[in-house]
Design a protein around this motif. Structure first.
Motif, PDB file in Angstrom:
ATOM      1  N   LYS A 138       0.805  -1.223   0.000  1.00 34.64           N
ATOM      2  CA  LYS A 138       0.000   0.000   0.000  1.00 34.64           C
ATOM      3  C   LYS A 138       0.834   1.267   0.000  1.00 34.64           C
ATOM      4  CE  LYS A 138      -3.954  -2.194   2.264  1.00 34.64           C
ATOM      5  NZ  LYS A 138      -4.862  -2.206   3.445  1.00 34.64           N
ATOM      6  N   ILE A 139       2.131   1.155   0.336  1.00 33.52           N
ATOM      7  CA  ILE A 139       2.950   2.373   0.339  1.00 33.52           C
ATOM      8  C   ILE A 139       4.047   2.362  -0.715  1.00 33.52           C
ATOM      9  CG2 ILE A 139       2.516   2.926   2.762  1.00 33.52           C
ATOM     10  CD1 ILE A 139       5.206   1.780   3.452  1.00 33.52           C
ATOM     11  N   ILE A 140       4.400   1.159  -1.224  1.00 35.73           N
ATOM     12  CA  ILE A 140       5.420   1.099  -2.272  1.00 35.73           C
ATOM     13  C   ILE A 140       4.923   1.871  -3.496  1.00 35.73           C
ATOM     14  CG2 ILE A 140       6.604  -0.412  -3.900  1.00 35.73           C
ATOM     15  CD1 ILE A 140       7.755  -0.505  -1.114  1.00 35.73           C
ATOM     16  N   GLY A 141       5.773   2.745  -4.007  1.00 38.05           N
ATOM     17  CA  GLY A 141       5.405   3.559  -5.171  1.00 38.05           C
ATOM     18  C   GLY A 141       4.839   4.910  -4.800  1.00 38.05           C
ATOM     19  N   ILE A 166      11.195   2.476  12.278  1.00 36.42           N
ATOM     20  CA  ILE A 166      10.156   3.437  11.892  1.00 36.42           C
ATOM     21  C   ILE A 166      10.604   4.866  12.212  1.00 36.42           C
ATOM     22  CG2 ILE A 166       7.837   4.265  12.494  1.00 36.42           C
ATOM     23  CD1 ILE A 166       6.955   1.363  12.674  1.00 36.42           C
ATOM     24  N   THR A 167      11.251   5.045  13.367  1.00 35.94           N
ATOM     25  CA  THR A 167      11.769   6.366  13.739  1.00 35.94           C
ATOM     26  C   THR A 167      12.786   6.857  12.709  1.00 35.94           C
ATOM     27  OG1 THR A 167      11.458   5.865  16.085  1.00 35.94           O
ATOM     28  CG2 THR A 167      12.952   7.678  15.536  1.00 35.94           C
ATOM     29  N   LYS A 168      13.632   5.961  12.238  1.00 36.30           N
ATOM     30  CA  LYS A 168      14.628   6.325  11.232  1.00 36.30           C
ATOM     31  C   LYS A 168      13.959   6.665   9.906  1.00 36.30           C
ATOM     32  CE  LYS A 168      18.383   3.936  11.019  1.00 36.30           C
ATOM     33  NZ  LYS A 168      19.314   2.772  10.925  1.00 36.30           N
ATOM     34  N   ILE A 169      12.922   5.927   9.548  1.00 31.20           N
ATOM     35  CA  ILE A 169      12.193   6.199   8.311  1.00 31.20           C
ATOM     36  C   ILE A 169      11.556   7.583   8.369  1.00 31.20           C
ATOM     37  CG2 ILE A 169      10.146   5.547   6.971  1.00 31.20           C
ATOM     38  CD1 ILE A 169      10.806   2.628   7.628  1.00 31.20           C
ATOM     39  N   LYS A 170      10.979   7.908   9.527  1.00 28.88           N
ATOM     40  CA  LYS A 170      10.338   9.213   9.690  1.00 28.88           C
ATOM     41  C   LYS A 170      11.342  10.342   9.526  1.00 28.88           C
ATOM     42  CE  LYS A 170       7.300  11.813  12.798  1.00 28.88           C
ATOM     43  NZ  LYS A 170       6.587  11.794  14.105  1.00 28.88           N
ATOM     44  N   LYS A 171      12.544  10.165  10.047  1.00 24.31           N
ATOM     45  CA  LYS A 171      13.581  11.192   9.920  1.00 24.31           C
ATOM     46  C   LYS A 171      14.036  11.358   8.466  1.00 24.31           C
ATOM     47  CE  LYS A 171      17.881  12.870  11.955  1.00 24.31           C
ATOM     48  NZ  LYS A 171      18.323  13.460  10.683  1.00 24.31           N
ATOM     49  N   ILE A 172      14.173  10.234   7.768  1.00 30.69           N
ATOM     50  CA  ILE A 172      14.559  10.298   6.355  1.00 30.69           C
ATOM     51  C   ILE A 172      13.529  11.081   5.561  1.00 30.69           C
ATOM     52  CG2 ILE A 172      14.868   8.917   4.252  1.00 30.69           C
ATOM     53  CD1 ILE A 172      16.043   6.708   6.010  1.00 30.69           C
ATOM     54  N   ILE A 173      12.252  10.846   5.851  1.00 34.89           N
ATOM     55  CA  ILE A 173      11.172  11.556   5.157  1.00 34.89           C
ATOM     56  C   ILE A 173      11.218  13.046   5.467  1.00 34.89           C
ATOM     57  CG2 ILE A 173       8.659  11.816   5.012  1.00 34.89           C
ATOM     58  CD1 ILE A 173       8.472   8.783   5.563  1.00 34.89           C
ATOM     59  N   ALA A 174      11.443  13.387   6.749  1.00 30.13           N
ATOM     60  CA  ALA A 174      11.510  14.796   7.158  1.00 30.13           C
ATOM     61  C   ALA A 174      12.691  15.512   6.498  1.00 30.13           C
ATOM     62  CB  ALA A 174      11.612  14.897   8.671  1.00 30.13           C
ATOM     63  N   ASP A 175      13.802  14.789   6.328  1.00 28.14           N
ATOM     64  CA  ASP A 175      15.004  15.391   5.749  1.00 28.14           C
ATOM     65  C   ASP A 175      14.998  15.420   4.227  1.00 28.14           C
ATOM     66  OD1 ASP A 175      15.938  15.715   8.311  1.00 28.14           O
ATOM     67  OD2 ASP A 175      17.253  13.950   8.275  1.00 28.14           O
ATOM     68  N   ASN A 176      14.058  14.689   3.623  1.00 27.10           N
ATOM     69  CA  ASN A 176      14.028  14.588   2.156  1.00 27.10           C
ATOM     70  C   ASN A 176      12.608  14.777   1.631  1.00 27.10           C
ATOM     71  OD1 ASN A 176      16.939  13.353   1.426  1.00 27.10           O
ATOM     72  ND2 ASN A 176      16.178  12.382   3.309  1.00 27.10           N
ATOM     73  N   PRO A 177      12.103  16.019   1.604  1.00 27.63           N
ATOM     74  CA  PRO A 177      10.739  16.280   1.127  1.00 27.63           C
ATOM     75  C   PRO A 177      10.522  15.740  -0.286  1.00 27.63           C
ATOM     76  CG  PRO A 177      11.682  18.231   2.145  1.00 27.63           C
ATOM     77  CD  PRO A 177      12.804  17.248   2.000  1.00 27.63           C
ATOM     78  N   ILE A 179      10.362  12.629  -1.235  1.00 26.87           N
ATOM     79  CA  ILE A 179      11.064  11.380  -1.523  1.00 26.87           C
ATOM     80  C   ILE A 179      10.066  10.237  -1.702  1.00 26.87           C
ATOM     81  CG2 ILE A 179      11.307  10.700   0.909  1.00 26.87           C
ATOM     82  CD1 ILE A 179      14.113   9.663   0.226  1.00 26.87           C
ATOM     83  N   LYS A 180      10.379   9.306  -2.620  1.00 28.29           N
ATOM     84  CA  LYS A 180       9.558   8.122  -2.818  1.00 28.29           C
ATOM     85  C   LYS A 180       9.964   7.061  -1.798  1.00 28.29           C
ATOM     86  CE  LYS A 180       7.337   9.164  -6.723  1.00 28.29           C
ATOM     87  NZ  LYS A 180       5.865   9.116  -6.887  1.00 28.29           N
ATOM     88  N   TYR A 181       9.044   6.163  -1.477  1.00 29.33           N
ATOM     89  CA  TYR A 181       9.351   5.147  -0.477  1.00 29.33           C
ATOM     90  C   TYR A 181      10.454   4.198  -0.924  1.00 29.33           C
ATOM     91  CZ  TYR A 181       6.259   6.086   3.395  1.00 29.33           C
ATOM     92  OH  TYR A 181       5.690   6.658   4.503  1.00 29.33           O
ATOM     93  N   GLU A 182      10.582   3.968  -2.252  1.00 25.26           N
ATOM     94  CA  GLU A 182      11.687   3.137  -2.725  1.00 25.26           C
ATOM     95  C   GLU A 182      13.022   3.766  -2.327  1.00 25.26           C
ATOM     96  OE1 GLU A 182       9.070   3.910  -4.400  1.00 25.26           O
ATOM     97  OE2 GLU A 182       8.353   2.231  -5.637  1.00 25.26           O
ATOM     98  N   GLU A 183      13.113   5.097  -2.443  1.00 30.22           N
ATOM     99  CA  GLU A 183      14.336   5.816  -2.070  1.00 30.22           C
ATOM    100  C   GLU A 183      14.526   5.809  -0.553  1.00 30.22           C
ATOM    101  OE1 GLU A 183      14.946   9.543  -4.683  1.00 30.22           O
ATOM    102  OE2 GLU A 183      12.777   9.192  -4.705  1.00 30.22           O
ATOM    103  N   VAL A 184      13.429   5.879   0.182  1.00 29.40           N
ATOM    104  CA  VAL A 184      13.509   5.826   1.647  1.00 29.40           C
ATOM    105  C   VAL A 184      14.158   4.520   2.081  1.00 29.40           C
ATOM    106  CG1 VAL A 184      12.175   5.664   3.789  1.00 29.40           C
ATOM    107  CG2 VAL A 184      11.520   7.334   2.045  1.00 29.40           C
ATOM    108  N   PHE A 185      13.688   3.410   1.503  1.00 31.22           N
ATOM    109  CA  PHE A 185      14.223   2.104   1.879  1.00 31.22           C
ATOM    110  C   PHE A 185      15.676   1.944   1.443  1.00 31.22           C
ATOM    111  CE2 PHE A 185       9.566   0.798   1.616  1.00 31.22           C
ATOM    112  CZ  PHE A 185       9.386   0.911   2.986  1.00 31.22           C
ATOM    113  N   ASP A 186      16.035   2.570   0.313  1.00 28.40           N
ATOM    114  CA  ASP A 186      17.429   2.516  -0.136  1.00 28.40           C
ATOM    115  C   ASP A 186      18.334   3.248   0.854  1.00 28.40           C
ATOM    116  OD1 ASP A 186      19.474   1.855  -2.154  1.00 28.40           O
ATOM    117  OD2 ASP A 186      19.593   4.024  -2.396  1.00 28.40           O
ATOM    118  N   LYS A 187      17.900   4.420   1.300  1.00 34.54           N
ATOM    119  CA  LYS A 187      18.680   5.176   2.279  1.00 34.54           C
ATOM    120  C   LYS A 187      18.759   4.410   3.603  1.00 34.54           C
ATOM    121  CE  LYS A 187      17.916   9.886   0.532  1.00 34.54           C
ATOM    122  NZ  LYS A 187      19.371  10.179   0.371  1.00 34.54           N
ATOM    123  N   LEU A 188      17.675   3.766   3.969  1.00 36.50           N
ATOM    124  CA  LEU A 188      17.647   2.972   5.192  1.00 36.50           C
ATOM    125  C   LEU A 188      18.653   1.823   5.089  1.00 36.50           C
ATOM    126  CD1 LEU A 188      16.008   2.762   7.886  1.00 36.50           C
ATOM    127  CD2 LEU A 188      14.577   1.082   6.711  1.00 36.50           C
TER     128      LEU A 188
END
Length: 348
Positions: A138-141, A166-177, A179-188
């Protein structure tokens, strides 16, 4: 707060549902089609180049299973990552609760493919896997935004992602307006690798600590060389830093005292991380025909080895090898007793 726009997974589900509706409307014709497809055979070496094969597998899956099963079997890219190892080149034997590979097998039937799916469905954690994959779909893409965070966080929890991650994912999103979730997982993934470098204790010779009480080789050639010297068989473990099933298996199975003793006393253990982001020297980089991309990282080399030599591309996956590097048996995630039986029979 639910998204107002139609997600990619929702569109996928609707299209699949439409296919299922059409199948039901032409039930007699479909049965004939399914029966005829089950009789087909393919040459293993040519499968990856055959779009028709993948289309026919999808058709067969929908003859018996639903769209979520199809997503799990076919993989996120629709290229059968599970089936490549679990069904197409690996046959189950009655004498061992693992898989033994036949290097001489050239042909695979659709009936064998469907049998592999049936075996996968029997895994004790399959229902849990369905629920987790369904949540992730539901969130991929999607674009990750703080506005939708409450809803996305609930999906991540349903997918089994721990609070720390999840806390790390939230920070990645905040730091990268934006951003797609595929990129979030790559950074993670990259962060997980860097943290592991920091947290990993000092190596013992060429070995690196995997879990408490187990040091392993992370270079295939060094591990193979040691096996030839010691005369011990090899346990080859294809691993990923971001694999939740792998971490659970290491905690629940590999840390078992009897398994640790068996591994330390009777095996040379090699762990190959397919997402090791250690950069290769520029003169060591090359293009991989099997991966269809440039090999720039150590993890790329490990993935190419898994695809080329072990006809598989999913993790976690285990192979036992003799001292010449030839395959003896293979196993996916199983319980303590099953894994111990797999190891003991592989020693004989």
């Amino acid at each position: 707060m639910k998204r107002s726009n139609l997600s990619l997974s929702s569109r996928f589900f609707i299209l699949t549902a439409l296919c299922l509706f059409l199948i039901l409307e032409s039930n007699a014709q479909n049965n004939v089609n399914c029966d005829s497809l089950l009789k087909k055979k393919y040459n293993i070496r040519e499968i990856k180049d055959k779009k028709l094969f993948l289309e026919e597998v999808r058709t067969l899956i929908l003859c018996k299973y639903d769209s979520l099963d199809m997503y799990i079997f076919m993989g996120p890219k629709g290229d059968l990552p599970l089936t490549t190892a679990g069904t197409l080149t690996i046959k189950k034997t009655a004498s061992i609760k693992a898989y033994t590979v036949s290097s001489t097998q050239e042909m695979i039937s659709m009936r064998e493919v469907m049998h592999g799916f049936s075996e996968l469905k029997k895994m004790p954690d399959y229902d849990e896997l369905r629920a987790k994959v369904g949540a992730l779909r539901k969130i991929i893409g999607q674009t990750a935004t703080e506005k939708n965070w409450e809803y996305d966080e609930s999906l991540l929890k349903k997918a089994g992602v721990d609070t720390y991650t999840i806390t790390k994912i939230k920070k990645i999103i905040a730091d990268n307006p934006g951003i797609k979730y595929e990129e979030v997982f790559d950074k993670l993934n990259q962060q997980a690798f860097q943290e592991r470098i920091v947290e990993t204790p000092r190596k013992i010779g060429d070995k690196e600590k995997l879990i408490e009480g187990l040091y392993t080789y992370t270079d295939y050639n060094k591990g193979l060389s040691k096996a030839k010297e010691s005369g011990k068989p090899i346990l080859l473990y294809f691993n990923s830093y971001v694999s939740i099933p792998a971490r659970k298996f290491e905690f629940a199975v590999l840390q078992n005292s009897e398994i640790l003793k068996t591994l330390n006393d009777h095996f040379e253990v090699i762990v190959l991380w397919v997402d090791d982001r250690t950069l290769l020297a520029k003169d060591k980089a090359y293009y991989s025909k099997s991966l269809k991309r440039d090999v720039k990282y150590v993890g790329d080399i490990n993935m190419e080895l898994q695809v080329d030599n072990f006809e598989s591309d999913f993790q976690p996956l285990f192979f036992t090898l003799n001292t010449a590097g030839q395959r003896v048996a293979s196993s996916s995630i199983v319980g303590v007793q099953e894994f111990l039986e797999f190891l003991n029979k592989s020693r004989k």
